[in-house]
Design a protein around this motif. Sequence first.
Motif, PDB file in Angstrom:
ATOM      1  N   ASN A 220      11.457  36.040 -13.182  1.00 34.48           N
ATOM      2  CA  ASN A 220      11.998  37.370 -12.905  1.00 34.48           C
ATOM      3  C   ASN A 220      13.476  37.337 -12.498  1.00 34.48           C
ATOM      4  O   ASN A 220      13.881  37.858 -11.453  1.00 34.48           O
ATOM      5  CB  ASN A 220      11.170  38.052 -11.813  1.00 34.48           C
ATOM      6  CG  ASN A 220       9.739  38.253 -12.229  1.00 34.48           C
ATOM      7  OD1 ASN A 220       9.430  39.031 -13.123  1.00 34.48           O
ATOM      8  ND2 ASN A 220       8.827  37.528 -11.583  1.00 34.48           N
ATOM      9  N   ALA A 399      11.542  45.114 -16.085  1.00 34.13           N
ATOM     10  CA  ALA A 399      12.756  45.778 -15.597  1.00 34.13           C
ATOM     11  C   ALA A 399      13.885  45.774 -16.621  1.00 34.13           C
ATOM     12  O   ALA A 399      14.981  46.256 -16.319  1.00 34.13           O
ATOM     13  CB  ALA A 399      13.233  45.105 -14.309  1.00 34.13           C
ATOM     14  N   ASP A 402      15.625  49.127 -17.164  1.00 34.23           N
ATOM     15  CA  ASP A 402      16.538  49.475 -16.070  1.00 34.23           C
ATOM     16  C   ASP A 402      17.827  48.672 -16.156  1.00 34.23           C
ATOM     17  O   ASP A 402      18.914  49.197 -15.903  1.00 34.23           O
ATOM     18  CB  ASP A 402      15.868  49.222 -14.719  1.00 34.23           C
ATOM     19  CG  ASP A 402      14.907  50.336 -14.328  1.00 34.23           C
ATOM     20  OD1 ASP A 402      14.995  51.424 -14.918  1.00 34.23           O
ATOM     21  OD2 ASP A 402      14.065  50.103 -13.438  1.00 34.23           O
ATOM     22  N   GLU A 435      19.163  41.628  -9.378  1.00 36.89           N
ATOM     23  CA  GLU A 435      18.563  42.486  -8.340  1.00 36.89           C
ATOM     24  C   GLU A 435      17.437  43.349  -8.930  1.00 36.89           C
ATOM     25  O   GLU A 435      16.347  43.442  -8.365  1.00 36.89           O
ATOM     26  CB  GLU A 435      19.647  43.369  -7.721  1.00 36.89           C
ATOM     27  CG  GLU A 435      19.123  44.272  -6.625  1.00 36.89           C
ATOM     28  CD  GLU A 435      20.230  45.151  -6.027  1.00 36.89           C
ATOM     29  OE1 GLU A 435      19.899  46.118  -5.326  1.00 36.89           O
ATOM     30  OE2 GLU A 435      21.432  44.862  -6.286  1.00 36.89           O
ATOM     31  N   TYR A 436      17.700  43.957 -10.093  1.00 37.15           N
ATOM     32  CA  TYR A 436      16.673  44.786 -10.731  1.00 37.15           C
ATOM     33  C   TYR A 436      15.486  43.951 -11.180  1.00 37.15           C
ATOM     34  O   TYR A 436      14.336  44.379 -11.078  1.00 37.15           O
ATOM     35  CB  TYR A 436      17.273  45.542 -11.911  1.00 37.15           C
ATOM     36  CG  TYR A 436      17.876  46.871 -11.533  1.00 37.15           C
ATOM     37  CD1 TYR A 436      17.085  47.994 -11.341  1.00 37.15           C
ATOM     38  CD2 TYR A 436      19.249  47.005 -11.379  1.00 37.15           C
ATOM     39  CE1 TYR A 436      17.642  49.207 -10.994  1.00 37.15           C
ATOM     40  CE2 TYR A 436      19.816  48.214 -11.028  1.00 37.15           C
ATOM     41  CZ  TYR A 436      19.007  49.319 -10.835  1.00 37.15           C
ATOM     42  OH  TYR A 436      19.555  50.531 -10.484  1.00 37.15           O
ATOM     43  N   ALA A 438      14.396  41.168  -9.889  1.00 37.90           N
ATOM     44  CA  ALA A 438      13.628  40.769  -8.717  1.00 37.90           C
ATOM     45  C   ALA A 438      12.763  41.920  -8.207  1.00 37.90           C
ATOM     46  O   ALA A 438      11.604  41.748  -7.833  1.00 37.90           O
ATOM     47  CB  ALA A 438      14.558  40.280  -7.608  1.00 37.90           C
ATOM     48  N   LYS A 439      13.333  43.140  -8.212  1.00 38.80           N
ATOM     49  CA  LYS A 439      12.582  44.315  -7.782  1.00 38.80           C
ATOM     50  C   LYS A 439      11.404  44.577  -8.714  1.00 38.80           C
ATOM     51  O   LYS A 439      10.320  44.977  -8.280  1.00 38.80           O
ATOM     52  CB  LYS A 439      13.496  45.546  -7.752  1.00 38.80           C
ATOM     53  CG  LYS A 439      14.485  45.577  -6.618  1.00 38.80           C
ATOM     54  CD  LYS A 439      15.341  46.833  -6.695  1.00 38.80           C
ATOM     55  CE  LYS A 439      16.369  46.897  -5.586  1.00 38.80           C
ATOM     56  NZ  LYS A 439      17.242  48.102  -5.732  1.00 38.80           N
ATOM     57  N   GLY A 440      11.646  44.368 -10.008  1.00 39.57           N
ATOM     58  CA  GLY A 440      10.608  44.635 -11.003  1.00 39.57           C
ATOM     59  C   GLY A 440       9.415  43.722 -10.870  1.00 39.57           C
ATOM     60  O   GLY A 440       8.326  44.028 -11.368  1.00 39.57           O
ATOM     61  N   LYS A 442       7.999  42.993  -8.065  1.00 41.49           N
ATOM     62  CA  LYS A 442       7.221  43.346  -6.880  1.00 41.49           C
ATOM     63  C   LYS A 442       6.234  44.459  -7.188  1.00 41.49           C
ATOM     64  O   LYS A 442       6.408  45.225  -8.103  1.00 41.49           O
ATOM     65  CB  LYS A 442       8.178  43.762  -5.746  1.00 41.49           C
ATOM     66  CG  LYS A 442       9.088  42.617  -5.318  1.00 41.49           C
ATOM     67  CD  LYS A 442      10.085  43.079  -4.291  1.00 41.49           C
ATOM     68  CE  LYS A 442      11.025  41.951  -3.880  1.00 41.49           C
ATOM     69  NZ  LYS A 442      12.041  42.382  -2.917  1.00 41.49           N
TER      70      LYS A 442
END
Length: 442
Positions: A220, A399, A402, A435-436, A438-440, A442
């Motif tokens: 990710n 992600a 995004d 950053e996106y 990593a968020k995706g 979760k």
Amino acid sequence: MLKQHLRKAMAVAAAAAAVFGMGACGGGSASGDANHLVITWWGNQQRNDRTNKINEMFEQQNEGVTVDGQFSEMSDYFQKLSTSAAGGHLPDVMQTGLGYLDQYEQNGLLLDLKPYIDDGTIDVSDVDPNIIESVTRDDGAVYAITNAMAAPALIYNKTLLDSAGITVPERPTVAQFLDICRQVYAKTGVKTNFRYYEYGELLEYFVKKDGTKLYDVKNNKLGVDSPEQLEQYFDVYETGIKEGWHVAPEVFTDIKAGSVEQDPLVYGSDPSRRSWCTFKYTSQFGAYQTQANNNGDTLGLATWPSDNVKNSNYVYPSQFWTVAKTSKNPKLAAQWINFYTNNVEANKVLLTDRGIPISSKVATAIESDLSDSDKEAVDFINNVVKPESSPNSLQTPAAATDVNTKVLLPIEESLLYGKIDAKTAAQQYFDQANEYLAKGAK
């Protein structure tokens, strides 16, 4: 105005993400009629006409069956699909692209087609096993059937360049591409669009020259270790604006993104608003040539520029057919996909609009029916791309949409308006994309 376009693209992605978060929405397909199918796709008018004709042929060969074909411009397509999903009424059969395929699959919206392959409803006996393997998941599930094969293509105005005495190599390096951009602008006033306002396939192509993937899906994050690996791509934009040969971003406020008919390669009369090339796929060559005919122009094909084209280039599934998990008519949907894949007469209507048919039997059968531009695209894949190409990953992180709409597009906009330089752009993309991603996870 351009920011409005970007906000619209971001809204589409946000709406899709909201839908994907719901998982399978329940309800069912757009129709409860056991003899009715709703099929959606994006495309230009040529694709729409040809696909509708195939639908009519399917109806004629299946008495009592009706097909409701629904098409949109690509810029509107996924917004409409998201709305349908939110209401629990996804169409029976959907054309999808790679990024959305992964998201739809991961959120339980798609039907496993493996049982219909196993029982022969979808016949893949004339399909290269590698094509099926590429869409087969670790658990054996198959959520999509590739609808055709294509390859990245730099489509250019050969008439314009011939008149200026400029030759495009079959496999240009980045330096050769930049030199052509400068020459075309100096001799004709026509500028260049370096795939602005589209997704990250060209950035990935540039990264692949080093044998690196843009995404590390398993972990990710980006597949590159440093922003320096991204700079060459962003430097093309910076150089083009500084030297005057890149199309100004304001041009894109007046045209519809993703529209063949309004692409700067074929649309407009002011040289400063035109581009001598467009970064597309071989499946779109015929449609672009049709539009170029209106201007009396002949188009040519080359690979996207790379300093190692063998590493960068690939043959690629142009799109996929998927079936909604909520479809009331999955067997009939599978039969339609089989008809599209294996019926020779249907493919004589479609030809290579979406790319080369995946059935070797069909591809051979339609060869004599191809237009000159279709034959040129097939020849380009067979003799220019395949000998100098590498496998391409079919997996993208959830992600990725995004990253494309909320990271890449705004950064390219800032570059073209001269607000940042290529080094800053690469750093911003590296930080924000990670950053996106990593968020995706979760």
